[in-house]
Design a protein around this motif. Structure first.
Motif, mmCIF file in Angstrom:
data_model
loop_
_atom_site.group_PDB
_atom_site.id
_atom_site.type_symbol
_atom_site.label_atom_id
_atom_site.label_comp_id
_atom_site.label_asym_id
_atom_site.label_seq_id
_atom_site.Cartn_x
_atom_site.Cartn_y
_atom_site.Cartn_z
ATOM 1 N N LYS A 174 38.896 32.947 41.848
ATOM 2 C CA LYS A 174 37.756 32.955 40.564
ATOM 3 C C LYS A 174 37.054 34.298 41.117
ATOM 4 O O LYS A 174 36.750 35.006 40.001
ATOM 5 C CB LYS A 174 36.828 31.726 40.806
ATOM 6 C CG LYS A 174 37.460 30.570 40.144
ATOM 7 C CD LYS A 174 37.538 30.837 38.843
ATOM 8 C CE LYS A 174 38.045 29.574 37.904
ATOM 9 N NZ LYS A 174 38.604 29.683 36.709
ATOM 10 N N ILE A 175 36.622 34.606 42.211
ATOM 11 C CA ILE A 175 36.277 35.743 42.481
ATOM 12 C C ILE A 175 37.009 37.114 42.211
ATOM 13 O O ILE A 175 36.569 37.922 41.493
ATOM 14 C CB ILE A 175 35.782 35.978 44.044
ATOM 15 C CG1 ILE A 175 34.624 34.803 44.426
ATOM 16 C CG2 ILE A 175 35.181 37.376 44.732
ATOM 17 C CD1 ILE A 175 34.529 34.420 45.796
ATOM 18 N N TRP A 176 38.375 36.954 42.316
ATOM 19 C CA TRP A 176 39.303 38.123 41.884
ATOM 20 C C TRP A 176 39.242 38.310 40.627
ATOM 21 O O TRP A 176 39.203 39.490 40.051
ATOM 22 C CB TRP A 176 40.811 37.586 42.431
ATOM 23 C CG TRP A 176 41.566 38.953 42.893
ATOM 24 C CD1 TRP A 176 42.394 39.578 41.978
ATOM 25 C CD2 TRP A 176 41.555 39.444 44.068
ATOM 26 N NE1 TRP A 176 43.099 40.348 42.764
ATOM 27 C CE2 TRP A 176 42.529 40.489 43.821
ATOM 28 C CE3 TRP A 176 41.005 39.156 45.327
ATOM 29 C CZ2 TRP A 176 42.815 41.241 45.076
ATOM 30 C CZ3 TRP A 176 41.323 40.056 46.432
ATOM 31 C CH2 TRP A 176 42.222 40.956 46.325
ATOM 32 N N GLU A 177 39.268 37.324 39.848
ATOM 33 C CA GLU A 177 39.122 37.435 38.222
ATOM 34 C C GLU A 177 37.878 38.098 37.861
ATOM 35 O O GLU A 177 37.637 38.910 36.863
ATOM 36 C CB GLU A 177 38.982 35.839 37.694
ATOM 37 C CG GLU A 177 40.291 35.274 37.461
ATOM 38 C CD GLU A 177 40.319 33.903 37.109
ATOM 39 O OE1 GLU A 177 39.405 33.683 36.535
ATOM 40 O OE2 GLU A 177 41.476 33.041 37.213
ATOM 41 N N LYS A 178 36.778 37.740 38.374
ATOM 42 C CA LYS A 178 35.417 38.304 38.060
ATOM 43 C C LYS A 178 35.473 39.929 38.559
ATOM 44 O O LYS A 178 34.695 40.519 37.634
ATOM 45 C CB LYS A 178 34.227 37.405 38.950
ATOM 46 C CG LYS A 178 34.045 35.840 38.600
ATOM 47 C CD LYS A 178 33.377 35.861 36.938
ATOM 48 C CE LYS A 178 33.431 34.607 36.620
ATOM 49 N NZ LYS A 178 32.994 34.344 35.318
ATOM 50 N N ILE A 179 35.968 39.935 39.702
ATOM 51 C CA ILE A 179 36.165 41.569 40.077
ATOM 52 C C ILE A 179 36.842 42.427 38.903
ATOM 53 O O ILE A 179 36.405 43.240 38.677
ATOM 54 C CB ILE A 179 36.522 41.484 41.512
ATOM 55 C CG1 ILE A 179 35.378 41.102 42.526
ATOM 56 C CG2 ILE A 179 36.995 43.159 41.947
ATOM 57 C CD1 ILE A 179 36.279 40.675 44.043
ATOM 58 N N ASN A 180 38.058 41.952 38.609
ATOM 59 C CA ASN A 180 38.794 42.511 37.606
ATOM 60 C C ASN A 180 38.172 42.648 36.398
ATOM 61 O O ASN A 180 38.257 43.520 35.661
ATOM 62 C CB ASN A 180 40.294 41.750 37.423
ATOM 63 C CG ASN A 180 41.109 42.138 38.832
ATOM 64 O OD1 ASN A 180 40.942 43.089 39.459
ATOM 65 N ND2 ASN A 180 42.042 41.123 38.929
ATOM 66 N N GLU A 181 37.277 41.481 35.838
ATOM 67 C CA GLU A 181 36.644 41.615 34.713
ATOM 68 C C GLU A 181 35.649 42.622 34.534
ATOM 69 O O GLU A 181 35.518 43.137 33.579
ATOM 70 C CB GLU A 181 36.025 40.176 34.200
ATOM 71 C CG GLU A 181 37.117 39.180 33.851
ATOM 72 C CD GLU A 181 36.432 37.805 33.668
ATOM 73 O OE1 GLU A 181 35.148 37.633 33.721
ATOM 74 O OE2 GLU A 181 37.096 36.872 33.647
ATOM 75 N N ALA A 182 34.773 42.881 35.697
ATOM 76 C CA ALA A 182 33.779 43.646 35.957
ATOM 77 C C ALA A 182 34.501 45.205 36.140
ATOM 78 O O ALA A 182 34.038 46.147 35.407
ATOM 79 C CB ALA A 182 33.148 43.568 37.059
ATOM 80 N N LYS A 183 35.656 45.437 36.528
ATOM 81 C CA LYS A 183 36.349 46.778 36.650
ATOM 82 C C LYS A 183 36.785 47.033 35.093
ATOM 83 O O LYS A 183 36.536 48.311 34.592
ATOM 84 C CB LYS A 183 37.570 46.508 37.372
ATOM 85 C CG LYS A 183 37.146 46.542 38.685
ATOM 86 C CD LYS A 183 38.523 46.517 39.795
ATOM 87 C CE LYS A 183 38.203 46.658 41.218
ATOM 88 N NZ LYS A 183 39.383 46.638 42.060
#
Length: 189
Positions: A174-183
């Motif tokens: 979930k955190i990985w997804e949020k980081i990738n979405e932010a990028k």
């Protein structure tokens, strides 16, 4: 009744004792002490970009296990170790290793850390995970051979470890997804 079954299994394992296993089992158990082998594996995985998420998941699962199992659950259940239990075949003076620093037995911290790390690895990479499960099994068995845990401590540790790994992988993904979405959103601006 559970303690009787535990002692039956634990004492049966003592029937396979021999000089080779007496030498090897303390070494295997040491690998799991403090999660040293799993922390080392996680650091190696984190170094490489391709396996970074796996390594982070292993660390998160180990931290969850430390907090919920070693610090919380062990101190709630307060189960004595086999060698400190009335009716034990072995006692603190004739086990192969020094008495573990942790007073309580349930669940096995070695099994929790080993199976949380192995499960997390397996969820990302079946080959690495299979090797990790084999080592986790050996580490857990060594705790029985050395008479410092009951079989039910190991089984509970395996189950808790797997559950902690599932939680860790979920959180990290979930955190990985949020980081990738932010990028992605920063790149499209």
């Amino acid at each position: 009744m559970i303690t009787q079954i535990d002692f039956f299994i634990l004492n049966a394992i003592q029937g396979i004792r021999n000089p080779f296993l007496d030498f090897v089992m303390p070494i295997i158990t040491f690998l799991g002490s403090g999660g040293i082998i799993w922390i080392t594996a996680a650091i190696i995985l984190i170094i490489f970009r391709k396996s970074r998420k796996v390594g982070i998941s292993v660390i998160v699962s180990l931290v969850i296990g430390l907090i919920l199992s070693t610090l919380l659950l062990k101190n709630i259940v307060c189960r004595a170790r086999p060698f400190n239990t009335p009716g034990a075949l072995l006692n603190v003076s004739n086990i192969l290793i020094g008495a573990p620093s942790g007073v309580f037995s349930f669940p096995s911290g070695h099994a929790v850390s080993s199976f949380s790390a192995a499960t997390a690895m397996f969820m990302y990479d079946k080959k690495i995970g299979t090797v990790a499960f084999a080592l986790a099994g050996l580490i857990s068995f060594s705790r029985l051979y050395l008479y410092v845990h009951f079989p039910s401590d190991i089984i509970a540790g395996m189950i808790f470890g797997a559950l902690f790994a599932f939680a860790a992988v979920f959180i990290v993904n979930k955190i990985w997804e949020k980081i990738n979405e932010a990028k992605l959103s920063n790149n499209t601006k």
